[in-house]
Design an enzyme around this catalytic site. Sequence first.
Site, short mmCIF file in Angstrom:
data_model
loop_
_atom_site.label_atom_id
_atom_site.label_comp_id
_atom_site.label_asym_id
_atom_site.label_seq_id
_atom_site.Cartn_x
_atom_site.Cartn_y
_atom_site.Cartn_z
NE ARG A 173 21.09 12.35 0.46
CZ ARG A 173 21.52 13.14 -0.50
NH1 ARG A 173 22.82 13.41 -0.59
NH2 ARG A 173 20.71 13.67 -1.37
CG LEU A 174 24.84 7.04 -5.02
CD1 LEU A 174 26.21 7.14 -4.36
CD2 LEU A 174 24.70 5.70 -5.72
CG ASP A 175 25.27 13.39 -3.92
OD1 ASP A 175 24.59 13.43 -2.89
OD2 ASP A 175 26.45 13.76 -3.98
CE LYS A 176 17.12 14.75 -10.11
NZ LYS A 176 16.17 15.88 -10.08
CB SER A 206 26.20 9.79 -7.69
OG SER A 206 26.89 10.99 -7.40
#
Length: 270
Positions: A105-108, A110
């Site tokens: 995942r990649l933070d919202k 980011s």
Amino acid sequence: MEKSNDNSINLNKYISSTGICSRRDAEKLIIEGKVTINGKPTQLGNRVFEGDIVKINGQPLKQKPKTLYIALNKPVGIVCTTDSKERKNIVKFINHTERLFPIGRLDKPSEGLIFLTNDGDIVNKILRAGNNHQKEYIVTVNKPITEEFIQKMSHGIPILGTITKKCKVEKVNQNTFKIVLTQGLNRQIRRMCQYLNFEVTKLQRTRIMNVSLGTLKVGEWRELTSKEMGIINQMLADSSKTEEVSKDTFKKKFTSPNKKKFHSKKKKKR
């Protein structure tokens, strides 16, 4: 005019390629008379051509969808989830005809590189070996970066009940630094910066393993090349070997020998 075998595939191989059974089991189905091609009985050695309809027990056999590996430059605001309730989920954003899911995942808040695929096996392999592979980020913070900040970030920060692993941190300009991680704790970079009283204003992932963003613009995606996938698979194979060796070492060190010593001590006491 006869069809060329160059454009065909052996029937048993075709059946196994759909994922329903092995080639050996496919041969059994053929021998038992359960397989037809275009409504006609089959035998071992038959070949399947493009457009042929293969059925098992009267049910059409669907060819396994093409395996896809995609690199996306995720925009800020897109959420790395397959949950259809999330209006801005990453799958809806890509809107691909195949069913895809993100690897990790990649933070919202980011942006940057993330992989998506329809291959469940490689997802498990990458996530399992995730702590052995590099992920590179360019990070902008709210105030000038000091040498002390670089040193502390690179040598480990106490967050989430642990100390982050040593990592490479390099100053890019007054408020921006590059960091290469080999672990993926929840919101790790933001928490590390927060611990040192810095606030992240922009975070972009620019590389995962051997794949870089390159010229991929925000919101764009592309399929990984066969060369990139070859290197990734080699990295994953090496990780598996390392994992197996460490497990074997653990077993040898902490299981068999200790048991023998323990029992021998007991016998001596008696």
